[in-house]
Design a protein around this motif. Structure first.
Motif, PDB file in Angstrom:
ATOM      1  N   SER A 140     -43.418 130.819  66.374  1.00 56.20           N
ATOM      2  CA  SER A 140     -43.283 129.410  66.006  1.00 56.20           C
ATOM      3  C   SER A 140     -42.151 129.215  65.007  1.00 56.20           C
ATOM      4  O   SER A 140     -41.942 130.046  64.120  1.00 56.20           O
ATOM      5  CB  SER A 140     -44.591 128.867  65.416  1.00 56.20           C
ATOM      6  OG  SER A 140     -44.838 129.388  64.123  1.00 56.20           O
ATOM      7  N   THR A 175     -44.980 122.577  62.057  1.00 56.51           N
ATOM      8  CA  THR A 175     -45.067 123.623  63.081  1.00 56.51           C
ATOM      9  C   THR A 175     -46.260 124.523  62.823  1.00 56.51           C
ATOM     10  O   THR A 175     -46.897 125.009  63.769  1.00 56.51           O
ATOM     11  CB  THR A 175     -43.770 124.451  63.104  1.00 56.51           C
ATOM     12  OG1 THR A 175     -42.645 123.578  63.170  1.00 56.51           O
ATOM     13  CG2 THR A 175     -43.736 125.395  64.297  1.00 56.51           C
ATOM     14  N   LEU A 184     -49.320 126.167  65.226  1.00 62.19           N
ATOM     15  CA  LEU A 184     -49.680 127.578  65.258  1.00 62.19           C
ATOM     16  C   LEU A 184     -51.152 127.768  64.921  1.00 62.19           C
ATOM     17  O   LEU A 184     -51.858 128.547  65.594  1.00 62.19           O
ATOM     18  CB  LEU A 184     -48.808 128.362  64.286  1.00 62.19           C
ATOM     19  CG  LEU A 184     -49.086 129.869  64.213  1.00 62.19           C
ATOM     20  CD1 LEU A 184     -48.888 130.528  65.571  1.00 62.19           C
ATOM     21  CD2 LEU A 184     -48.211 130.524  63.156  1.00 62.19           C
TER      22      LEU A 184
END
Length: 221
Positions: free
Chosen positions: A82, A17, A21
């Motif tokens: 996120s 993730t 970002l």
């Protein structure tokens, strides 16, 4: 223009993730924004104790890393949230941050801000987690521009596509802020929420003086 990106994966630099970002922040930076990343998984964030201090005084009574984080979010023009999918939810680290923000919700302190959300999941459960983060943005009074998710089960090509889309979303966030983009459905939802919640504020005016004073100043009651 300042955009803050919130990372919440306990995997740190190994987080998938985080790649989304970083791509989103890179896209925003290329579009001219000043960007900053905050990893809440590395911070000392304690649980909300429901003491009502923030509603009474405007200040959280807990002494930890929350205050510097919220001050940066309140000073930002855009916010990118996120989190990986952890059992069809955001991580405990991000949820702890959310739970510490009742004053932000009560006083709609993200009013005028824009944001979007990013997630990765081992399976295909993407939209539910994006909705949790975007709904938080909306509950705080802000507008969201969308979200990007990636199912890791779909392989490297899916991740590459999600990274590219995240870059584009970062650039688009800058444009949304510059043009003060309108989202009529979201604005209508904000207005409807204030229309209902004012009665909660009024019912608790003796217990929530800071909230009540803020609403009065804004002309909402």
């Amino acid at each position: 223009m300042k955009i803050i990106g919130i990372s919440s994966s306990p995997r740190g630099k190994n987080s998938s993730t985080l790649k989304l970002l970083d791509a989103a922040l890179a896209g925003a930076a290329r579009a001219g924004a000043e960007v900053e990343k905050i990893d809440v998984a590395k911070l000392n964030l304690k649980y909300c104790t429901a003491c009502n201090s923030c509603h009474e005084t405007g200040v959280c009574s807990i002494k930890d890393d929350y205050q510097p984080v919220i001050e940066k979010l309140l000073a930002a023009d855009g916010i990118i949230l996120s989190s990986p999918n952890y059992i069809t939810n955001v991580t405990a680290q991000l949820k702890t941050l959310f739970d510490r923000c009742p004053r932000v919700i009560h006083e709609q302190l993200f009013d005028g801000k824009y944001g979007f959300s990013l997630t990765t999941a081992g399976s295909g459960e993407i939209d539910f987690v994006l909705d949790i983060m975007n709904n938080f943005m909306a509950h705080c009074g802000g507008n969201f521009t969308g979200g990007v998710g990636c199912s890791m089960a779909e392989g490297p090509s899916a991740m590459a596509a999600a990274i590219e889309k995240s870059q584009g979303m970062g650039k688009d966030l800058v444009e949304a802020i510059k043009e003060k983009r309108q989202y009529p459905e979201q604005e209508a939802a904000h207005e409807a929420w204030r229309g209902q919640f004012k009665y909660v504020i009024l019912a608790n005016k003796e217990h929530w003086p800071h909230n009540c004073d803020y609403w009065t100043e804004k002309g909402w009651i």
